[in-house]
Design a protein around this motif. Structure first.
Motif, PDB file in Angstrom:
ATOM      1  N   ILE A 181       0.829  -1.209   0.000  1.00 21.74           N
ATOM      2  CA  ILE A 181       0.000   0.000   0.000  1.00 21.74           C
ATOM      3  C   ILE A 181       0.866   1.263   0.000  1.00 21.74           C
ATOM      4  O   ILE A 181       0.710   2.148  -0.847  1.00 21.74           O
ATOM      5  N   ASP A 185       0.789   1.979  -5.949  1.00 22.18           N
ATOM      6  CA  ASP A 185       0.022   3.060  -6.567  1.00 22.18           C
ATOM      7  C   ASP A 185      -1.472   2.745  -6.641  1.00 22.18           C
ATOM      8  O   ASP A 185      -2.240   3.503  -7.228  1.00 22.18           O
ATOM      9  N   GLY A 186      -1.867   1.613  -6.029  1.00 28.02           N
ATOM     10  CA  GLY A 186      -3.284   1.254  -6.054  1.00 28.02           C
ATOM     11  C   GLY A 186      -3.752   0.709  -7.383  1.00 28.02           C
ATOM     12  O   GLY A 186      -4.953   0.459  -7.562  1.00 28.02           O
ATOM     13  N   GLY A 187      -2.819   0.508  -8.328  1.00 30.35           N
ATOM     14  CA  GLY A 187      -3.183  -0.019  -9.639  1.00 30.35           C
ATOM     15  C   GLY A 187      -3.468  -1.505  -9.612  1.00 30.35           C
ATOM     16  O   GLY A 187      -3.421  -2.148  -8.546  1.00 30.35           O
ATOM     17  N   TYR A 190      -0.949  -3.940  -7.809  1.00 30.90           N
ATOM     18  CA  TYR A 190      -0.952  -3.786  -6.354  1.00 30.90           C
ATOM     19  C   TYR A 190      -2.282  -4.224  -5.750  1.00 30.90           C
ATOM     20  O   TYR A 190      -2.321  -4.784  -4.647  1.00 30.90           O
ATOM     21  N   LEU A 191      -3.362  -3.998  -6.452  1.00 33.10           N
ATOM     22  CA  LEU A 191      -4.661  -4.436  -5.951  1.00 33.10           C
ATOM     23  C   LEU A 191      -4.703  -5.960  -5.873  1.00 33.10           C
ATOM     24  O   LEU A 191      -5.173  -6.531  -4.873  1.00 33.10           O
ATOM     25  N   ALA A 218      -4.370   3.213   2.942  1.00 33.87           N
ATOM     26  CA  ALA A 218      -5.017   3.162   1.625  1.00 33.87           C
ATOM     27  C   ALA A 218      -5.929   4.374   1.428  1.00 33.87           C
ATOM     28  O   ALA A 218      -5.948   4.985   0.350  1.00 33.87           O
ATOM     29  N   LEU A 221      -3.852   7.600   0.934  1.00 38.85           N
ATOM     30  CA  LEU A 221      -3.181   7.682  -0.357  1.00 38.85           C
ATOM     31  C   LEU A 221      -4.166   7.685  -1.527  1.00 38.85           C
ATOM     32  O   LEU A 221      -3.748   7.673  -2.684  1.00 38.85           O
ATOM     33  N   GLN A 223      -6.231   5.336  -2.483  1.00 40.57           N
ATOM     34  CA  GLN A 223      -6.329   4.047  -3.159  1.00 40.57           C
ATOM     35  C   GLN A 223      -7.695   3.435  -2.855  1.00 40.57           C
ATOM     36  O   GLN A 223      -7.839   2.544  -2.020  1.00 40.57           O
ATOM     37  N   VAL A 226      -8.175  -0.455  -3.297  1.00 39.17           N
ATOM     38  CA  VAL A 226      -7.476  -1.188  -2.241  1.00 39.17           C
ATOM     39  C   VAL A 226      -8.244  -1.067  -0.930  1.00 39.17           C
ATOM     40  O   VAL A 226      -8.423  -2.053  -0.201  1.00 39.17           O
TER      41      VAL A 226
END
Length: 311
Positions: A181, A185-187, A190-191, A218, A221, A223, A226
Motif C-alpha cells: 500500500i 500506486d493502487g493499480g 498492487y490491488l 489506503a 493515499l 487508493q 485497495v
C-alpha cells in the motif's frame, strides 16, 4: 477486465484451493477408449513351441538424481543469471553446485532476486532446489515483502503457497501488506497483491511504523479500490464456502479473497461453477458482473446495465 484478472490472481495465490471454471462448462470426465478385441495368434503346425525361462527377471533398482556437490565459485554466476532472468543458465549452474540461498555482500541471493524482480519461473526453480522462504535481505525483509513492495502478485501468491510468513515485520517496521500500500500506486498489480495477502491471512489491524493501519494508509493515499478490498475482508458471512461460490459466480474478487480468508479454503477440491455467459455481446438488463461474451477466442468484455459495472 480488472475484475476477472484479479479474481484469477487471488485464487492462484492460494495454489489451487479452489478452481474457477472457464466460461464454458467444465469438461466431463474422460471416457476410457474401448479396448480393441484381441485377435488370437495362430502359428503354423511346424512352429516350435514357445518356452519361457524359469529365471525371474530382476526388478530395476530405482535411481535418484544425485545432489550436486556445492561449488561456491559458481554462486556469483548464479546471482548474475538471476538478475538477467536467465532461467536455463541458472538451472545449469544449480546442477553444477551453485547455491540458490548464497548471498553476496549486499544480502542478495538468487532466490531473493527472483522475489523482488518478479521472476516467477526463476522463483519456482529456486524453490525446487531448496530456497529458504525465511531468508532475509539487508532490510531484514522476506521475499514476500520484496515482492509486495513492487506489486508482483503472482510471486506473492507463489510464496504464500510455499508457506512464507505473511505478517513478518522488516527493520523499517512494515509488513508485506503495508509495503503493497505505502509503496504501491493502487493499480491493478498492487490491488491483486493486496487481495492475495488478504486471502493469505495478512493482519488488517496492525498499526505500522507510521502509526496507521493498512486501511488508513489506503484511504490516505487515495487508493479507493485497495481500501474497498480491505473493507470487504471483514464482511464474510457465516458460511465462507457458500460466500466463495457466490463471489466466484458474481466475479467479485474482493469477496473471493474475504471468503478464502474466512476459511473457505479449508474445503479443498471445491470446483467453482462457471460464470454465466452471455451472447450476443449487446447491452442487456443483466445485473451480473460475471457475464461476458465467450464465443470469440478471447473473452470480450461486455456492457451490463444495473447495479454492477461491465467488464
Amino acid at each position: 477486465g480488472h475484475r476477472m484478472r484479479a479474481r484469477s490472481a487471488v485464487l492462484a495465490a492460494l495454489g489451487g484451493i479452489v478452481v474457477l471454471a472457464a466460461c464454458s462448462s467444465p469438461p466431463a470426465d474422460p471416457v476410457p477408449a474401448p479396448t480393441p478385441a484381441r485377435t488370437p495368434v495362430t502359428t503354423a503346425e511346424t512352429s516350435p513351441p514357445v518356452t519361457t525361462s524359469s529365471t525371474p527377471t530382476p526388478t530395476p533398482t530405482p535411481t535418484s538424481t544425485p545432489t550436486p556437490t556445492p561449488n561456491p565459485d559458481l554462486d556469483q554466476l548464479l546471482r548474475d543469471a538471476a538478475w538477467a532472468n536467465d532461467v536455463p543458465k541458472a538451472a545449469e549452474l544449480i546442477a553444477a553446485g551453485a547455491d540458490v540461498n548464497a548471498k553476496d555482500h549486499t544480502e542478495q541471493s538468487a532466490y531473493l532476486i527472483a522475489t523482488s524482480e518478479g521472476y516467477l519461473d526463476l522463483l519456482d526453480l529456486t524453490l525446487a532446489h531448496g530456497a529458504d522462504p525465511t531468508a532475509l535481505d539487508s532490510y531484514r525483509g522476506t521475499g514476500l515483502i520484496r515482492a509486495a513492495e513492487r506489486g508482483h502478485a503472482a510471486v506473492v501468491g507463489r510464496l504464500l503457497r510455499a508457506g512464507i510468513e505473511v505478517n513478518h515485520v522488516n527493520r523499517p517496521g512494515w509488513t508485506a501488506l503495508d509495503e503493497a500500500i505505502v509503496y504501491g500506486d493502487g493499480g491493478p498489480g498492487y490491488l491483486d497483491t493486496v487481495r492475495a495477502l488478504v486471502a493469505g491471512g495478512a493482519d488488517l489491524d496492525r498499526v505500522a511504523a507510521d502509526g496507521r493501519t493498512p486501511l488508513q494508509n489506503a484511504q490516505r493515499l487515495g487508493q479507493a479500490a485497495v481500501a474497498a478490498a480491505l473493507a470487504a475482508a471483514r464482511s464474510a458471512g457465516d458460511d465462507p464456502t457458500a460466500e466463495l461460490l457466490r463471489a466466484a459466480d458474481a466475479g467479485d474478487a474482493d469477496a473471493v479473497a474475504a471468503a478464502v480468508r474466512a476459511g473457505a479454503a479449508s474445503r479443498r477440491g471445491t470446483r467453482m461453477p462457471a460464470p454465466r455467459c452471455c451472447w450476443p455481446p449487446a447491452t442487456t438488463t443483466s445485473t451480473s458482473p460475471g457475464c461476458w461474451s465467450c464465443s470469440a477466442p478471447t473473452r470480450t468484455p461486455r456492457t451490463t446495465v444495473g447495479t454492477a459495472p461491465g467488464w
